[in-house]
Enzyme design. Structure first.
Site: not given
Length: 238
Positions: A58, A158, A162, A193
């Site tokens: 991406v 981060y 978002k 994760t």
């Protein structure tokens, strides 16, 4: 099987892989987006016959264009690929870290969504799900919330990325509303994760979060758009 198609970015592992698995179970032909061809191929094989590996970085315009050329029609796009290279507060975050984080979490979403718009416009019910984070909620960042300590200022790159993604979700939903698009953001909750050290230590099942994404992917024509939902279907404040 029917002719519905879906693309999940960052789908060779974690939440993305579980989203791809559940969409395949719903009867979709699913493109498993992955930067690494081998990992994407392995994930697709594990998901089953409905899955197709699709090399997609991406952050690489050429990779995005090549992937878009392989998809004629798309009913669901799940922008799941994301990075969190630092848990530092803004006072200890370099502009390089910010750029690297935004390159995937924000610019990558715009680049992929725009590249696949022609394919999405060929669908009678186009759906876009942006995998965001509850830590990107400005309301939750400034008021008590059990998911994280308010006022900590950590993971600035981060969390701010978002928040930017949330804003873009609203703007895309407004722009494409008359074309029948349903575009929403998902807060998946803390999951076990490889996103960062906190995620790796979390006990949450990625498949649980994936069910929330699939619910948004299957929204009816009178469903919401330009909204922010938790994995369990409850509304999240911006």
């Amino acid at each position: 099987m029917n002719d519905r198609t879906a693309l999940v970015t960052g789908a060779n592992k974690g939440i993305g892989k579980q989203i791809a698995r559940l969409l395949a179970a719903e009867g979709f032909r699913v493109y498993v987006g992955s930067r690494d061809a081998g990992r994407g191929r392995q994930a697709a094989e594990e998901i089953g016959d409905a899955a197709r590996p699709l090399v997609l970085d991406v952050t690489d315009p050429d990779s995005i264009a090549a992937a878009a050329d392989q998809v004629d029609r798309l009913d669901v796009l799940v922008n799941n690929a994301g990075v969190s290279p630092s848990l530092a507060p803004p006072t200890e975050t370099s502009t390089d870290v910010l750029r690297r984080t935004y390159e995937t979490n924000v610019f990558g979403v715009v680049a992929v969504t725009n590249a696949f718009l022609p394919a999405l416009r060929r669908s009678p019910r186009p759906r876009v799900v942006n995998v965001s984070s509850g830590t990107g909620s400005l309301t939750w960042s400034t008021s008590p919330n059990p998911q994280f300590a308010p006022g900590s200022g950590g993971a600035a790159a981060y969390r701010s990325s978002k928040a930017a993604l949330n804003a873009l979700t609203v703007l895309y939903a407004q722009t494409l509303a008359e074309e029948g698009f349903k575009i929403n953001a998902l807060a998946p909750g803390m999951r076990a994760t490889g996103l960062n050290s906190l995620a790796a230590e979390a006990g949450g099942d990625p498949a649980e979060a994936a069910r929330g994404a699939v619910r948004l992917a299957l929204l009816p024509d009178d469903g919401p758009s330009g909204s922010f939902f938790s994995w369990d279907g409850t509304s999240v404040p911006w």
